[in-house]
Every structure is written in structure tokens, then in C-alpha cells.
Design an enzyme around this catalytic site. Structure first.
Site, mmCIF file in Angstrom:
data_model
loop_
_atom_site.group_PDB
_atom_site.id
_atom_site.type_symbol
_atom_site.label_atom_id
_atom_site.label_comp_id
_atom_site.label_asym_id
_atom_site.label_seq_id
_atom_site.Cartn_x
_atom_site.Cartn_y
_atom_site.Cartn_z
ATOM 1 N N LYS A 40 0.801 -1.289 -0.312
ATOM 2 C CA LYS A 40 0.213 -0.086 0.221
ATOM 3 C C LYS A 40 0.534 0.975 -0.060
ATOM 4 O O LYS A 40 1.851 1.394 0.439
ATOM 5 C CB LYS A 40 -1.228 0.050 1.741
ATOM 6 C CG LYS A 40 -0.120 0.167 2.516
ATOM 7 C CD LYS A 40 -0.953 -0.660 3.252
ATOM 8 C CE LYS A 40 -0.043 -0.718 4.899
ATOM 9 N NZ LYS A 40 -1.408 -0.931 6.050
ATOM 10 N N ARG A 138 -11.516 -0.831 13.956
ATOM 11 C CA ARG A 138 -10.557 0.023 13.045
ATOM 12 C C ARG A 138 -12.217 -0.304 12.251
ATOM 13 O O ARG A 138 -12.888 0.842 11.292
ATOM 14 C CB ARG A 138 -9.503 0.047 12.539
ATOM 15 C CG ARG A 138 -9.096 1.415 11.648
ATOM 16 C CD ARG A 138 -8.036 1.656 11.539
ATOM 17 N NE ARG A 138 -7.110 -0.198 10.504
ATOM 18 C CZ ARG A 138 -5.491 -0.422 10.397
ATOM 19 N NH1 ARG A 138 -5.456 0.617 11.003
ATOM 20 N NH2 ARG A 138 -5.417 -1.661 10.303
ATOM 21 N N TYR A 263 13.391 30.837 6.325
ATOM 22 C CA TYR A 263 12.109 32.338 6.689
ATOM 23 C C TYR A 263 12.157 32.524 8.154
ATOM 24 O O TYR A 263 12.517 31.592 9.375
ATOM 25 C CB TYR A 263 10.942 31.374 7.230
ATOM 26 C CG TYR A 263 10.094 31.351 5.202
ATOM 27 C CD1 TYR A 263 9.805 31.805 4.849
ATOM 28 C CD2 TYR A 263 10.262 29.672 4.671
ATOM 29 C CE1 TYR A 263 9.509 32.083 3.340
ATOM 30 C CE2 TYR A 263 10.076 29.635 3.694
ATOM 31 C CZ TYR A 263 9.365 30.598 2.422
ATOM 32 O OH TYR A 263 9.145 30.825 1.458
ATOM 33 N N MET A 311 9.816 24.535 1.232
ATOM 34 C CA MET A 311 8.833 23.435 0.296
ATOM 35 C C MET A 311 9.507 22.554 -1.050
ATOM 36 O O MET A 311 10.033 21.782 -0.199
ATOM 37 C CB MET A 311 8.142 24.064 -0.804
ATOM 38 C CG MET A 311 6.551 23.555 -1.388
ATOM 39 S SD MET A 311 5.855 24.032 -2.112
ATOM 40 C CE MET A 311 4.597 23.712 -1.136
HETATM 41 C C1 LIG Z 1 -0.302 -2.319 6.895
HETATM 42 C C2 LIG Z 1 -1.256 -2.349 7.459
HETATM 43 C C3 LIG Z 1 -0.569 -4.120 7.424
HETATM 44 C C4 LIG Z 1 1.645 -3.831 7.541
HETATM 45 O O1 LIG Z 1 1.349 -3.223 8.522
HETATM 46 P P1 LIG Z 1 3.298 -2.988 9.073
HETATM 47 O O2 LIG Z 1 3.174 -3.174 10.196
HETATM 48 O O3 LIG Z 1 4.018 -2.788 8.235
HETATM 49 O O4 LIG Z 1 4.319 -4.790 8.513
HETATM 50 C C5 LIG Z 1 -0.766 -5.323 8.049
HETATM 51 N N1 LIG Z 1 -2.171 -5.377 8.588
HETATM 52 C C6 LIG Z 1 -2.760 -4.053 8.089
HETATM 53 C C7 LIG Z 1 -4.356 -4.539 7.760
HETATM 54 C C8 LIG Z 1 -2.824 -2.776 8.060
HETATM 55 O O5 LIG Z 1 -3.250 -1.638 7.045
#
Ligand SMILES: *Cc1c(COP(=O)(O)O)cnc(C)c1O
Length: 375
Positions: A40, A138, A263, A311
Site C-alpha cells: 500500500k 477500526r 524564513y 517546500m
Molecule cells: C499496513 C497494514 C499491515 C502491514 O503493516 P506493517 O506494520 O507495515 O507490517 C498489515 N495489516 C493491515 C490491515 C495493514 O493496514
């Protein structure tokens, strides 16, 4: 074939290190445990498309992403790789899950029903994983009798293939991990008593995978450790950080004692010195919070980041580096093999975690992939 990068600020990604890490992970997992390689956020800033074949060749059974957009990007390049979306997909985009044969996480009867109807109309079957909330709060079906009834009917839907059931650990302490794990086991066993056996059961992310081997079940969702980022503390696993961040000095200015830089003149020269301007800033993903805390490596020496990080640029103090000149290479994030802060060090200085440091890198710096032998 080689596209010019047009700039000095580049991220280098060592694909041999990625291959090494996934092989190490596969070895620790053993033959009974499959790996979902979490790519991801564009592979934690490393570039998911470039990493996918390396991961799939060296031990991953599937790829996992957060959302539909990320899943489609992968499926367009690699239709044959199984891709799991770990987040939820809004109802109106569910047809794409079907179209691209993506594995969707489900945490409501409503969405299962929607997806089943779509699949039925298309004459297809769609794979889903059930998310179960064991305490993280969550995503997931809540831990209730009603959820059990709903999950049972989802498992019996004609055009859904329930290929997995999973949860996510809060990693608060050993005791609460165990409570969460038991809740997942208990729903799995209740389903079994009703004649439902689900192929994949999973709860471990990178930290849980290395620190709590008793929670491997038969699939682990590893992200951070693929990239050589070690957040675990109990177990051990030899890994190689894959990403480093580089630039070159674009300008050098002499400043006199008492003169300000950047700045608001938040940094003022304690004595006369030379200041180098470097062509990267917070729009490249460098944390603005590193003002007067961060440092980079120039000629193997430490150059502190001074004044407000802009930036597109930031300034470093060249005191003690008289040989530095325009065009000289600068290491922003090292990998521990050279005297530059590695990602762990940078994350501590910025007051965040290692995942955030890499995930926040933007698309502006060019990505250069290093690979000795193609996978
Ligand atoms: C991002 C994520 C992972 C991986 O997490 P890491 O700590 O980077 O291994 C695993 N399960 C879910 C549901 C996630 O959102």
C-alpha cells in the site's frame, strides 16, 4: 529506454535488498504460512509496480493494498497476481472489484450482499476476506452473536468465495494481544462447527510476525520488514534497508556571525560559516519538523539542517566541511552502510515511525532502481 531524471534529488531502491528481505521472511514463515506482501501507499514510497514482481518471485503468495485505486494500478500491470484490498470499497465502486478480479475485505452483511448480487449478474464468483474486529476498533464485524449469524450467511452466498478471515492486533501488550487472538480463534471455530472452513486465517503484521510467532496462523501481512524497516523488539530477523535518499549541493553562501538563514531567521550563525542549499524540501516528503534537528552526510561528515525547511529547498551548515563545493553528493537518508542518518534515526529525530518517513516521500524525487540480477 533510460529516461533522464532531470534532477539531483533521487530515491534509490535496491531491489536485491527487497528480494533478500522477502526470502528471509518466507524462511521464517516456513512452508505452512503464506505471505501477503503489503505494498500500500505505493509500496511504502518505494514504488509498488517495481517491487511487485520481485516480491511475487521470491515468496509472496499475494499482494495487499489499502484501497481500490492501489489495487487497480497493480492489476493493470499484473492481472495474474492476487491482490487483497485491506480497506473497504465504497458501494458505487464495487463493480471494479469484480471487473479486475480483486480480493475484497468485507465487514458488513450489506456489502457482501451487494457484491454477491453484482457477481451473480455477471456470472462470476468474487473472492472476499472477512474482517473481524477483535478490539482495534477500526474495521471489522463487531464481536457479537449477530455478526456470527451474518458471517455465516455470507459464507453461504452463492457467488462469493470467502477465502479468508482476519483481524489486526493493536500490539498494546502481550495480554491484550492474546485476548484479540482468542476472539479471532473463537469465531473461526464457531464457523467450523457450522461446517464452514475458510482457507486463510490471519492476524499478524510485521511486528507480530517477528515478535509473536504463535500468531502466524496460515497467512501473515508483512509491510515494513519487506523494506528492511525493523519495528520488532523481541524476535530477530536479518533485513536490509532498501531505500536511500540523495541529492547534490546546488548553491553555497557565506554567512557572517549573527546573520539569519531561511524564513523568520529562526537560525542565526553563531560564527561565520558557509551554508549549502540543497534542492529538496517538504514537498519531497522531508519532514518539516526536522528543522535544527536533521542532518545529512557530505564527504562522510555531518552537516546539520539549519533554519526553516522550505517546500523545495533546505539549508545545511558546512562548518567542518571546507572541501564541500557545488555539485557534491549529499546523502539525506542512508542505510547504515555510510555515515548518514538511516531511516530509523530520521524517524526518531522527526518524532515519528519509520513507515511514515518512507510513506511520506512524494512522487517528485526520481526513483532509481538498483538490481544486480533481474528476478
Ligand atoms: C499496513 C497494514 C499491515 C502491514 O503493516 P506493517 O506494520 O507495515 O507490517 C498489515 N495489516 C493491515 C490491515 C495493514 O493496514
Amino acid at each position: 529506454m533510460d529516461v533522464p531524471v532531470y534532477q539531483d534529488t533521487v530515491i534509490k531502491i535496491n531491489l536485491d535488498h527487497i528480494a533478500y528481505n522477502i526470502k528471509q521472511i518466507k524462511q521464517l514463515a516456513g512452508p505452512a504460512v503464506d505471505i501477503a506482501a503489503v505494498v500500500k501507499a505505493n509500496g511504502y514510497g518505494h514504488g509498488a509496480i517495481a517491487l511487485a514482481p520481485v516480491l511475487m518471485t521470491h515468496g509472496a503468495a499475494m499482494l495487499a493494498v489499502a484501497n481500490l485505486k492501489e489495487a487497480i494500478e497493480l492489476k493493470e500491470q499484473f492481472p495474474q497476481y492476487p491482490v487483497l484490498i485491506m480497506g473497504l470499497t465504497p458501494d458505487r465502486f464495487l463493480p471494479y472489484v469484480l471487473e479486475y478480479s480483486i480480493i475484497q475485505t468485507i465487514d458488513s452483511y450489506h456489502q457482501a450482499d451487494e457484491l454477491n448480487k453484482l457477481a451473480k449478474a455477471a456470472g462470476k464468483s468474487v473472492q472476499v476476506h472477512i474482517k473481524y474486529d477483535t478490539g482495534f476498533h477500526r474495521l471489522g464485524f463487531s464481536d457479537t452473536e449477530q455478526s456470527f449469524t451474518e458471517i455465516l450467511s455470507i459464507c453461504r452466498m452463492s457467488h462469493l468465495a470467502v477465502a479468508g478471515i482476519y483481524s489486526h492486533l493493536a500490539l498494546t501488550d502481550d495480554q491484550s494481544n492474546q485476548v484479540q487472538y482468542q476472539k479471532l480463534l473463537s469465531i473461526i471455530s464457531k464457523l467450523k462447527q457450522n461446517g464452514i472452513a475458510i482457507q486463510y486465517q490471519h492476524i499478524a503484521d510485521s511486528i507480530a510476525f517477528v515478535d509473536y510467532r504463535q500468531y502466524h496462523l496460515n497467512l501473515v501481512r508483512t509491510g515494513a520488514i519487506l523494506y528492511g524497516l525493523k519495528g520488532f523488539h523481541k524476535g530477530s530477523l536479518d533485513l536490509r534497508q532498501a531505500l536511500t535518499f540523495h541529492t547534490r549541493i546546488s548553491h553555497i553562501t557565506a554567512v557572517s556571525q549573527g546573520e539569519g538563514v531561511s524564513y523568520d531567521y529562526l537560525w542565526k550563525a553563531p560564527c561565520s560559516t558557509r551554508v549549502a542549499t540543497l534542492p529538496f524540501g517538504y514537498a519531497d516528503g522531508y519532514p518539516r519538523s526536522l528543522r535544527d534537528k536533521g542532518w545529512v552526510s557530505i564527504h562522510g561528515k555531518k552537516a546539520p539542517v539549519i533554519g526553516v525547511i522550505c517546500m523545495d529547498q533546505c539549508m545545511v551548515d558546512l562548518t567542518g566541511i571546507p572541501e564541500a563545493k557545488i555539485g557534491d553528493p549529499v546523502t539525506i537518508y542512508g542505510d547504515g552502510s555510510c555515515p548518514a542518518p538511516d531511516i530509523d534515526t530520521v524517524s526518531r529525530l522527526a518524532g515519528t515511525n519509520k513507515n511514515e518517513i518512507v510513506a511520506r516521500l512524494t512522487s517528485r524525487p526520481a526513483k532509481i532502481y538498483i538490481q544486480s540480477k533481474p528476478s
